[in-house]
Design a protein around this motif. Structure first.
Motif, PDB file in Angstrom:
ATOM      1  N   PRO A   1       3.630 -75.632 -44.814  1.00 60.25           N
ATOM      2  CA  PRO A   1       4.217 -74.285 -44.924  1.00 60.25           C
ATOM      3  C   PRO A   1       5.562 -74.156 -44.204  1.00 60.25           C
ATOM      4  CG  PRO A   1       1.905 -74.140 -44.324  1.00 60.25           C
ATOM      5  CD  PRO A   1       2.295 -75.588 -44.250  1.00 60.25           C
ATOM      6  N   ILE A   2       5.706 -74.861 -43.090  1.00 57.62           N
ATOM      7  CA  ILE A   2       6.971 -74.818 -42.357  1.00 57.62           C
ATOM      8  C   ILE A   2       8.087 -75.435 -43.194  1.00 57.62           C
ATOM      9  CG2 ILE A   2       8.198 -75.706 -40.325  1.00 57.62           C
ATOM     10  CD1 ILE A   2       5.479 -75.477 -38.827  1.00 57.62           C
ATOM     11  N   VAL A   3       7.830 -76.591 -43.779  1.00 58.57           N
ATOM     12  CA  VAL A   3       8.825 -77.272 -44.609  1.00 58.57           C
ATOM     13  C   VAL A   3       9.159 -76.426 -45.836  1.00 58.57           C
ATOM     14  CG1 VAL A   3       9.227 -79.305 -46.055  1.00 58.57           C
ATOM     15  CG2 VAL A   3       8.231 -79.571 -43.775  1.00 58.57           C
ATOM     16  N   LEU A   4       8.136 -75.889 -46.486  1.00 57.08           N
ATOM     17  CA  LEU A   4       8.375 -75.055 -47.665  1.00 57.08           C
ATOM     18  C   LEU A   4       9.156 -73.788 -47.309  1.00 57.08           C
ATOM     19  CD1 LEU A   4       5.021 -75.395 -49.612  1.00 57.08           C
ATOM     20  CD2 LEU A   4       7.218 -76.447 -50.142  1.00 57.08           C
ATOM     21  N   GLY A   5       8.852 -73.186 -46.183  1.00 56.30           N
ATOM     22  CA  GLY A   5       9.594 -72.011 -45.727  1.00 56.30           C
ATOM     23  C   GLY A   5      11.055 -72.334 -45.485  1.00 56.30           C
ATOM     24  N   TYR A   6      11.318 -73.491 -44.911  1.00 55.34           N
ATOM     25  CA  TYR A   6      12.699 -73.913 -44.672  1.00 55.34           C
ATOM     26  C   TYR A   6      13.428 -74.128 -45.997  1.00 55.34           C
ATOM     27  CZ  TYR A   6      16.672 -76.618 -43.000  1.00 55.34           C
ATOM     28  OH  TYR A   6      17.941 -77.072 -42.743  1.00 55.34           O
ATOM     29  N   ILE A   7      12.751 -74.733 -46.955  1.00 57.33           N
ATOM     30  CA  ILE A   7      13.363 -74.970 -48.264  1.00 57.33           C
ATOM     31  C   ILE A   7      13.692 -73.636 -48.943  1.00 57.33           C
ATOM     32  CG2 ILE A   7      12.904 -75.845 -50.605  1.00 57.33           C
ATOM     33  CD1 ILE A   7      11.364 -78.164 -49.246  1.00 57.33           C
ATOM     34  N   VAL A   8      12.789 -72.686 -48.878  1.00 59.68           N
ATOM     35  CA  VAL A   8      13.034 -71.359 -49.464  1.00 59.68           C
ATOM     36  C   VAL A   8      14.229 -70.703 -48.786  1.00 59.68           C
ATOM     37  CG1 VAL A   8      12.091 -69.021 -49.686  1.00 59.68           C
ATOM     38  CG2 VAL A   8      10.684 -70.994 -50.278  1.00 59.68           C
ATOM     39  N   TRP A   9      14.317 -70.801 -47.476  1.00 60.41           N
ATOM     40  CA  TRP A   9      15.446 -70.233 -46.740  1.00 60.41           C
ATOM     41  C   TRP A   9      16.760 -70.877 -47.185  1.00 60.41           C
ATOM     42  CZ3 TRP A   9      18.927 -72.467 -43.290  1.00 60.41           C
ATOM     43  CH2 TRP A   9      19.761 -71.566 -42.616  1.00 60.41           C
ATOM     44  N   LEU A  10      16.768 -72.214 -47.329  1.00 62.77           N
ATOM     45  CA  LEU A  10      17.976 -72.906 -47.788  1.00 62.77           C
ATOM     46  C   LEU A  10      18.388 -72.453 -49.183  1.00 62.77           C
ATOM     47  CD1 LEU A  10      17.458 -76.626 -46.655  1.00 62.77           C
ATOM     48  CD2 LEU A  10      19.170 -75.012 -45.821  1.00 62.77           C
ATOM     49  N   LEU A  11      17.423 -72.294 -50.069  1.00 63.37           N
ATOM     50  CA  LEU A  11      17.730 -71.855 -51.430  1.00 63.37           C
ATOM     51  C   LEU A  11      18.311 -70.445 -51.447  1.00 63.37           C
ATOM     52  CD1 LEU A  11      14.650 -73.295 -53.348  1.00 63.37           C
ATOM     53  CD2 LEU A  11      17.019 -74.115 -53.432  1.00 63.37           C
ATOM     54  N   LYS A  12      17.802 -69.564 -50.597  1.00 69.87           N
ATOM     55  CA  LYS A  12      18.349 -68.209 -50.508  1.00 69.87           C
ATOM     56  C   LYS A  12      19.783 -68.231 -49.985  1.00 69.87           C
ATOM     57  CE  LYS A  12      14.094 -65.576 -49.970  1.00 69.87           C
ATOM     58  NZ  LYS A  12      13.306 -64.708 -49.079  1.00 69.87           N
ATOM     59  N   GLU A  13      20.041 -69.070 -49.004  1.00 69.19           N
ATOM     60  CA  GLU A  13      21.396 -69.202 -48.469  1.00 69.19           C
ATOM     61  C   GLU A  13      22.357 -69.692 -49.552  1.00 69.19           C
ATOM     62  OE1 GLU A  13      22.989 -68.762 -45.283  1.00 69.19           O
ATOM     63  OE2 GLU A  13      21.255 -67.443 -45.140  1.00 69.19           O
ATOM     64  N   GLN A  14      21.936 -70.695 -50.305  1.00 69.31           N
ATOM     65  CA  GLN A  14      22.774 -71.232 -51.376  1.00 69.31           C
ATOM     66  C   GLN A  14      23.038 -70.179 -52.441  1.00 69.31           C
ATOM     67  OE1 GLN A  14      20.785 -74.775 -52.723  1.00 69.31           O
ATOM     68  NE2 GLN A  14      21.807 -76.065 -51.228  1.00 69.31           N
ATOM     69  N   LYS A  15      22.041 -69.362 -52.755  1.00 68.11           N
ATOM     70  CA  LYS A  15      22.215 -68.308 -53.749  1.00 68.11           C
ATOM     71  C   LYS A  15      23.255 -67.303 -53.266  1.00 68.11           C
ATOM     72  CE  LYS A  15      19.865 -64.827 -56.444  1.00 68.11           C
ATOM     73  NZ  LYS A  15      18.681 -64.034 -56.651  1.00 68.11           N
ATOM     74  N   GLN A  16      23.213 -66.940 -51.999  1.00 67.24           N
ATOM     75  CA  GLN A  16      24.187 -65.995 -51.454  1.00 67.24           C
ATOM     76  C   GLN A  16      25.596 -66.572 -51.506  1.00 67.24           C
ATOM     77  OE1 GLN A  16      22.668 -65.113 -47.549  1.00 67.24           O
ATOM     78  NE2 GLN A  16      21.358 -63.458 -48.292  1.00 67.24           N
ATOM     79  N   ILE A  17      25.718 -67.846 -51.204  1.00 65.36           N
ATOM     80  CA  ILE A  17      27.040 -68.497 -51.238  1.00 65.36           C
ATOM     81  C   ILE A  17      27.555 -68.557 -52.668  1.00 65.36           C
ATOM     82  CG2 ILE A  17      28.225 -70.710 -50.897  1.00 65.36           C
ATOM     83  CD1 ILE A  17      26.379 -71.068 -48.400  1.00 65.36           C
ATOM     84  N   ARG A  18      26.686 -68.930 -53.615  1.00 63.05           N
ATOM     85  CA  ARG A  18      27.097 -68.977 -55.022  1.00 63.05           C
ATOM     86  C   ARG A  18      27.513 -67.593 -55.509  1.00 63.05           C
ATOM     87  NH1 ARG A  18      22.601 -72.107 -55.634  1.00 63.05           N
ATOM     88  NH2 ARG A  18      21.498 -70.432 -56.698  1.00 63.05           N
ATOM     89  N   SER A  19      26.787 -66.585 -55.103  1.00 67.06           N
ATOM     90  CA  SER A  19      27.103 -65.218 -55.501  1.00 67.06           C
ATOM     91  C   SER A  19      28.466 -64.800 -54.964  1.00 67.06           C
ATOM     92  CB  SER A  19      26.025 -64.265 -54.999  1.00 67.06           C
ATOM     93  OG  SER A  19      26.325 -62.941 -55.346  1.00 67.06           O
ATOM     94  N   ALA A  20      28.734 -65.118 -53.709  1.00 64.13           N
ATOM     95  CA  ALA A  20      30.038 -64.792 -53.108  1.00 64.13           C
ATOM     96  C   ALA A  20      31.160 -65.548 -53.815  1.00 64.13           C
ATOM     97  CB  ALA A  20      30.029 -65.120 -51.614  1.00 64.13           C
TER      98      ALA A  20
END
Length: 96
Positions: free
Chosen positions: A14-33
């Protein structure tokens, strides 16, 4: 030993999966910007082209091709209808 591995796995997964989800959200925000910034730059350039060539009442073929490519990219990025009227005007210009 097997029980230790299973316990470690159930804690770590769950820790690894949570980190991956966080990274994907960060990338989405950067792509959106990046998309919003690109859209803004395209809008500025399209307005510049419009003003320049409407004043001349003609447009060179290379500039019209640039216009069409920029306009299409702008629309794919979700550009609003403000530029649609300008597009009709520019495409109606005499090709120089």
């Amino acid at each position: 030993m097997k029980e230790f591995l299973m316990t470690s796995y159930t804690i770590a997964l769950p820790i690894v999966l949570g980190y991956i989800v966080w990274l994907l959200k960060e990338q989405k925000q950067i792509r959106s910007a990046n998309s919003e910034g690109t859209k803004c730059l395209l809008r500025v350039k399209l307005i510049e082209y419009h003003d320049q060539y409407m004043g001349k009442k003609a447009i060179p073929s290379y500039a019209l091709r640039n216009w069409v490519e920029m306009f299409n990219a702008y629309k794919r990025l979700g550009g609003n209808g403000m530029i649609d009227g300008m597009d009709r005007e520019v495409r109606a210009l005499k090709i120089d």
